[in-house]
Design a protein around this motif. Structure first.
Motif, PDB file in Angstrom:
ATOM      1  N   ASP A 152      27.849  35.851  26.935  1.00 33.63           N
ATOM      2  CA  ASP A 152      26.731  36.192  26.045  1.00 33.63           C
ATOM      3  C   ASP A 152      25.418  36.333  26.811  1.00 33.63           C
ATOM      4  N   ILE A 153      25.218  35.495  27.828  1.00 33.27           N
ATOM      5  CA  ILE A 153      23.956  35.558  28.583  1.00 33.27           C
ATOM      6  C   ILE A 153      24.079  36.476  29.806  1.00 33.27           C
ATOM      7  N   PHE A 189      31.194  38.616  33.179  1.00 34.24           N
ATOM      8  CA  PHE A 189      31.759  39.671  32.339  1.00 34.24           C
ATOM      9  C   PHE A 189      33.265  39.754  32.575  1.00 34.24           C
ATOM     10  N   TYR A 190      33.964  40.357  31.628  1.00 35.79           N
ATOM     11  CA  TYR A 190      35.429  40.436  31.688  1.00 35.79           C
ATOM     12  C   TYR A 190      35.833  41.811  32.189  1.00 35.79           C
ATOM     13  N   GLN A 191      36.678  41.842  33.210  1.00 34.28           N
ATOM     14  CA  GLN A 191      37.179  43.080  33.779  1.00 34.28           C
ATOM     15  C   GLN A 191      38.585  43.330  33.221  1.00 34.28           C
ATOM     16  N   ARG A 192      38.661  44.179  32.220  1.00 33.16           N
ATOM     17  CA  ARG A 192      39.932  44.388  31.520  1.00 33.16           C
ATOM     18  C   ARG A 192      41.018  44.993  32.399  1.00 33.16           C
ATOM     19  N   SER A 193      40.638  45.803  33.363  1.00 35.12           N
ATOM     20  CA  SER A 193      41.621  46.499  34.200  1.00 35.12           C
ATOM     21  C   SER A 193      42.557  45.541  34.924  1.00 35.12           C
ATOM     22  N   ASN A 231      28.350  38.335  37.400  1.00 37.07           N
ATOM     23  CA  ASN A 231      27.448  39.469  37.509  1.00 37.07           C
ATOM     24  C   ASN A 231      26.576  39.300  38.753  1.00 37.07           C
ATOM     25  N   GLU A 232      26.658  40.260  39.679  1.00 32.95           N
ATOM     26  CA  GLU A 232      25.945  40.114  40.955  1.00 32.95           C
ATOM     27  C   GLU A 232      24.424  40.085  40.778  1.00 32.95           C
TER      28      GLU A 232
END
Length: 214
Positions: free
Chosen positions: A38-39, A43-47, A54-55
Motif C-alpha cells: 500500500d505504501i 510490489f508483486y511481480q506476477r510473472s 521498490n528501488e
C-alpha cells in the motif's frame, strides 16, 4: 522492527531484492506485506510470483539491509541515489535559509552552497545569523524513523571549532524526490548536544582508520 525483519527475507537477484515466500508464510505475513504494498515499498511481480522492494526507496532502508543481500550493482545504485538525495536536501535547506532570512535580503543573497566547490569544508552551506555572523550548516538526509546519519571526523572537528555557529540540519526523506520539511530537526552546536552525557543521541564507531607505523 517488524518491517526490517521482513525485509531480511529478500535476496539479491538480477540486481533486484526479491522474495518468494511459501504459501503458509505468505498467509502469516499478509497484513504487513499488504501494508508495505500500500505504501509502495514492495510490489508483486506476477510473472515469477516474487515480491520486490521498490528501488526508489532502497536508500531509506539501506542501513537495515544485510550487506550480503546487495549485489555490487545494487549497492552502487544506492550510493548514487544517496548522493543525489543529499544534493537535493542541500538545495532544499538553501531555500529554507533564504526564507528564514527573507527580512534580511542582503544576508540571504550571500548564502553559499559550499559543498559544490569544497567537499572537505566540513559543512555544506554557509548561511548567516541576523547579527551578521556566519552560520555553518551540515545537511543530512535522514529516515523519519530514527534520524540516523553518518558524521565524518572532519565534520565533527568543524563542529568543535565553530561551536554555536555550527548546525546540523536533519531533513527526513519521504522518497527520492520529496522531503518532510515539517519534521526538519535543527541542532545547534551538535558536538556538545550529541556527545555530552546524558544525551538523546546514541553514537557508535562503525569504521576505523588504520595504518602502519614504520
Amino acid at each position: 522492527k517488524d518491517v526490517y525483519s521482513y525485509i531480511q527475507n529478500f535476496k539479491s537477484k538480477n540486481d533486484l531484492l526479491t522474495y518468494q515466500p511459501s504459501e503458509r508464510k505468505n498467509l502469516a505475513e499478509r497484513g504487513l506485506r499488504n501494508f508495505l504494498i500500500d505504501i509502495d515499498l514492495v510490489f508483486y511481480q506476477r510473472s515469477n510470483k516474487h515480491y520486490v522492494i521498490n528501488e526508489k526507496y532502497l536508500h531509506l532502508i539501506s542501513t537495515k539491509i544485510a550487506t550480503k543481500l546487495l549485489s555490487p550493482k545494487a549497492l552502487k545504485q544506492i550510493l548514487k541515489n544517496q548522493e543525489k538525495i543529499g544534493n537535493l536536501a542541500e538545495l532544499k535547506i538553501i531555500e529554507f535559509e533564504q526564507n528564514r532570512l527573507k527580512l534580511f535580503p542582503q544576508l540571504a543573497s550571500k548564502i553559499e552552497h559550499v559543498a559544490t566547490n569544497n567537499v572537505n569544508a566540513g559543512y555544506d552551506i554557509k548561511s548567516w545569523e541576523e547579527n551578521n555572523k556566519e552560520r555553518y550548516i551540515e545537511v543530512k538526509a535522514v529516515s523519519l524513523v530514527d534520524y540516523k546519519f553518518y558524521w565524518s571526523r572532519n565534520e565533527i572537528e568543524k563542529s568543535q571549532h565553530f561551536k554555536n555557529q555550527y548546525y546540523l540540519y536533519l531533513l527526513p526523506v519521504i522518497n527520492n524526490k520529496l522531503f518532510d520539511e515539517k519534521s526538519l530537526k535543527i541542532i545547534k552546536n551538535p558536538f556538545n548536544k550529541i556527545f555530552k552525557k546524558p544525551s538523546d543521541w546514541i553514537n557508535q564507531i562503525e569504521q576505523y582508520s588504520i595504518w602502519r607505523e614504520d
